[in-house]
Each structure stands twice: as structure tokens, then as C-alpha cells.
Design an enzyme around this catalytic site. Structure first.
Site, PDB file in Angstrom:
ATOM      1  N   HIS A   1       0.837  -1.213   0.000  1.00 36.13           N
ATOM      2  CA  HIS A   1       0.000   0.000   0.000  1.00 36.13           C
ATOM      3  C   HIS A   1       0.868   1.258   0.000  1.00 36.13           C
ATOM      4  O   HIS A   1       1.284   1.750   1.056  1.00 36.13           O
ATOM      5  CB  HIS A   1      -0.932  -0.015   1.223  1.00 36.13           C
ATOM      6  CG  HIS A   1      -1.989   1.040   1.187  1.00 36.13           C
ATOM      7  ND1 HIS A   1      -3.315   0.785   1.455  1.00 36.13           N
ATOM      8  CD2 HIS A   1      -1.928   2.365   0.930  1.00 36.13           C
ATOM      9  CE1 HIS A   1      -4.016   1.902   1.344  1.00 36.13           C
ATOM     10  NE2 HIS A   1      -3.180   2.886   1.039  1.00 36.13           N
TER      11      HIS A   1
ATOM     12  N   GLU B   1     -11.019   3.504   7.913  1.00 41.17           N
ATOM     13  CA  GLU B   1      -9.937   4.424   8.267  1.00 41.17           C
ATOM     14  C   GLU B   1     -10.596   5.717   8.768  1.00 41.17           C
ATOM     15  O   GLU B   1     -10.560   6.023   9.954  1.00 41.17           O
ATOM     16  CB  GLU B   1      -9.074   4.703   7.024  1.00 41.17           C
ATOM     17  CG  GLU B   1      -7.978   5.742   7.215  1.00 41.17           C
ATOM     18  CD  GLU B   1      -7.423   6.248   5.873  1.00 41.17           C
ATOM     19  OE1 GLU B   1      -8.104   6.127   4.836  1.00 41.17           O
ATOM     20  OE2 GLU B   1      -6.307   6.806   5.883  1.00 41.17           O
TER      21      GLU B   1
HETATM   22  N1  HPA Z   1      -7.303   7.248   2.536  1.00 49.93           N
HETATM   23  C1  HPA Z   1      -8.115   7.503   1.506  1.00 49.93           C
HETATM   24  N2  HPA Z   1      -7.676   7.964   0.351  1.00 49.93           N
HETATM   25  C2  HPA Z   1      -6.365   8.152   0.218  1.00 49.93           C
HETATM   26  C3  HPA Z   1      -5.486   7.903   1.252  1.00 49.93           C
HETATM   27  C4  HPA Z   1      -5.977   7.423   2.460  1.00 49.93           C
HETATM   28  O1  HPA Z   1      -5.238   7.163   3.429  1.00 49.93           O
HETATM   29  N3  HPA Z   1      -4.231   8.197   0.817  1.00 49.93           N
HETATM   30  C5  HPA Z   1      -4.388   8.595  -0.482  1.00 49.93           C
HETATM   31  N4  HPA Z   1      -5.678   8.588  -0.838  1.00 49.93           N
HETATM   32 ZN    ZN Z   2      -3.914   4.855   0.966  1.00 47.63          ZN
END
Ligand code: HPA
Ligand code: ZN
Length: 339
Positions: A13, A203
Site C-alpha cells: 500500500h 480508516e
Molecule cells: N485514505 C483515503 N484515500 C487516500 C489515502 C488514504 O489514506 N491516501 C491517499 N488517498
Molecule cells: Zn492509501
């Protein structure tokens, strides 16, 4: 010295757009006469990197990607930045890299076509990987907060780039306000065309987003997903399906998902029997590399060297690779980690 520096590491990732060399960005800004509110190098740094005094929020984190979209102004720039990302990963002893990129972001500064930017990135990345002797696969990202119609076009192109190293489709972007469901038909088509699926979820949004990613989008892997722990049923589903989590501790801290690095739930995820891997997300935005995240997990989260080997083995097992290729990579890694 960081003891994890010399070890071979896999990364599943990492966003191309979050991995660009600051020095190169600074040079490009000057050469292209970009008008940025950055009178000094330190101001400039704040535009493209999360600094200690800034708000640790998703909005602030995402704002960096918006600034970075201004820089993709020629094929030469896109190819140079891409090659440097691979070189930097190789220098950190990442020997297996799945690099993801967001074609839409790369088209915007100059109205390039999606095909053009995908052509430039895949060509440059593949060439650089060969030069640095690392195994590379590419993942194409689409954003939840951008129109599904655009994502459909990107996904179809991504499938046509399979012979050029594209192995997966990723859903990224603002999950706190945009559901994954509108993207389900696109991800179904992508799967049917042979692409693997990974989805940012759990997240900036709740555990139910992890469930949605697994059930509606058939995600094999989840980007972050750390909030899965808020719901035992979601944990059970992820375990039952063997879903793999791409965990990125510093990113989670800097975007405000966890209040401190020490509070990161990575050890709890392992204790819950989840399959976990360790990643950077956006090394240049965060000012880190993957060895840093390994040392952090060891020193601040109490993961033993054996536990970190487990995360490494999980990543190789979950890599979007064919079986014979995977076995060769695993053997090389095992030898280095186990002596
Ligand atoms: N979350 C969602 N979209 C994203 C992220 C992330 O951590 N990093 C880059 N695009
Ligand atoms: Zn990401």
C-alpha cells in the site's frame, strides 16, 4: 541505525502521488513557475508534507494531494517522478512493491488523457523496477469522492493494462462522506476482467465500511481497516473471508485516526486473529519510509522481529502475484529474514 533497513521488505500500500521527492517537486515548481503560497522552502514543505504543528485531520492530509495535482505538467515530469519513487523504494530495500496511482489526478494539470498518463506511469515504473532489480506490480486507484462514471472509464483502461503490470483496482478517497456501493458494478466488472480488488475502508469511516467493502465490492484486501475492531461481527467476517489489512500506522496518526502512535491498534488486530501487513501509504507526505514503520511497530507497538516476519509473510501471501512468481519471492525473503 535502523535494524530493518537492510532487510528485504514487501509493500502492498503505497500511493505514487504521496511518494514524490520533495527536492524534485521544489525544482519543478521553480522550472514551471508554479504560483504557490510558498515564499520559502519551509513553506513549500508544508504544502506537500504533513508537519508536526499542523492539524492531524483527514482534510489536511487530503489537501496535500490537491496541491500535488498541480505538478503533473509533462510526460517527462510524470516519468521522472515515477522513476524516482521506484528508486527510493529500492533504496529502502523494498524488494516487492505494489505501487498504486490515481490516473485522474495525473491528467488534471494539463488535460492529458487517461490513456496517456497510464502509458507514461506503467512504462517508467516498469523500466525503473527492472533497473533496480525489484519486483513491481501496479494498482490503479479511483476516488469515492469523484464520479463513478469516471471511475468506470479508469477501471476499464486498468484492465486493458494488465499485460503492462496492472494487477488491481483500489477505491480511495473520502469514505466519511461517500459510500462504496455506487462503485459496486464497476468493481464487479474489474474482477471479471481479472483485476484484484483492494478498498480503503475503516480508516476515516466506521467498521460497517469494511463490511461494505468486503460484501459489496468483494475486496480481497482492505486499505487501513483499523476501525474494524469497533464491531466484532465485522472482525468475524474479515477473519472468515481471510481478508488482509494494509495497515499504515504513521498515516493513521497524521490523519487523526489514532490519538498517538502508541495507541495504534495494530497489535490488537493481530491478537484478534486478523491478517495484517505493514505499509507506508504516502511516505513523502508523511516524511517516513517503510523501514521507519517496521522500527515503529517494533519499538512503539511491541511487535517482535518474529511478528514482523509474520506481517512480511502475510504481505507476500496476499500479494497480487501468480503462484510461481510468489514462491520465488517468498524464498528470497525467507532466506534474508531467517538467515
Ligand atoms: N485514505 C483515503 N484515500 C487516500 C489515502 C488514504 O489514506 N491516501 C491517499 N488517498
Ligand atoms: Zn492509501
Amino acid at each position: 541505525m535502523n535494524p530493518f533497513g537492510p532487510l528485504p521488505k514487501p509493500e502492498l500500500h503505497r500511493h505514487l502521488e504521496g511518494s514524490l521527492r520533495l527536492r524534485s517537486l521544489f525544482d519543478i515548481a521553480r522550472a514551471e513557475q508554479l504560483t504557490l503560497p510558498a515564499p520559502t522552502a519551509e513553506h513549500f514543505r508544508t504544502l506537500v508534507q504533513v508537519r508536526q504543528h499542523e492539524p492531524f485531520t483527514a482534510e489536511n492530509f487530503l489537501s496535500k494531494f490537491r496541491v500535488l495535482r498541480l505538478f503533473y505538467r509533462s510526460p517527462e515530469i510524470i516519468q521522472r517522478l515515477t522513476a524516482e519513487v521506484i528508486a527510493d523504494a529500492a533504496a529502502d530495500n523494498i524488494r516487492y512493491l505494489e505501487l498504486r496511482f490515481t490516473p485522474v489526478a495525473l491528467t488534471r494539470a494539463r488535460g492529458f488523457s487517461l490513456y496517456e498518463v497510464m502509458d507514461w506511469v506503467t512504462t517508467s515504473a516498469t523500466e525503473a523496477a527492472r533497473r533496480h532489480g525489484i519486483v513491481l506490480r501496479l494498482i490503479v486507484s479511483v476516488n469515492r469522492h469523484e464520479p463513478p462514471g469516471l471511475a468506470a472509464e479508469v477501471a476499464e483502461l486498468a484492465a486493458s493494462f494488465r499485460p503492462r503490470g496492472v494487477v488491481g483496482l483500489d477505491l480511495a478517497g473520502d469514505e466519511s462522506r461517500y459510500p462504496a456501493a455506487p462503485f459496486a458494478p464497476i468493481f464487479r466488472e474489474a474482477r471479471a476482467a481479472g483485476l484484484h480488488i483492494t478498498v480503503h475502508a475503516g480508516e476515516w469511516g466506521p467498521a460497517s465500511n469494511v463490511v461494505e467493502a468486503i460484501e459489496a465490492l468483494h475486496a480481497e484486501r482492505i486499505g487501513h481497516g483499523i476501525r474494524v475492531l469497533e464491531d466484532p461481527n465485522a472482525v468475524a467476517l474479515a477473519r472468515e473471508r481471510g481478508v488482509v489489512f494494509e495497515v499504515c500506522p504513521t498515516s493513521n496518526y497524521q490523519s487523526g485516526v489514532v490519538p498517538s502512535l502508541e495507541a495504534h491498534p495494530l497489535p490488537k488486530m493481530l491478537a484478534a486473529g486478523l491478517r495484517v501487513t505493514l505499509n507506508t501509504d504516502d511516505p513523502s507526505i508523511s516524511g517516513i519510509d517503510l523501514s521507519h514503520e517496521f522500527a515503529l511497530a517494533h519499538e512503539k507497538l511491541g511487535l517482535s522481529r518474529e511478528a514482523l516476519w509474520e506481517c512480511t509473510a502475510t504481505a507476500l501471501d496476499a500479494a497480487f502475484l501468480s503462484t510461481p512468481r510468489r514462491e520465488a519471492v517468498v524464498n528470497a525473503f525467507r532466506k534474508a529474514w531467517q538467515g
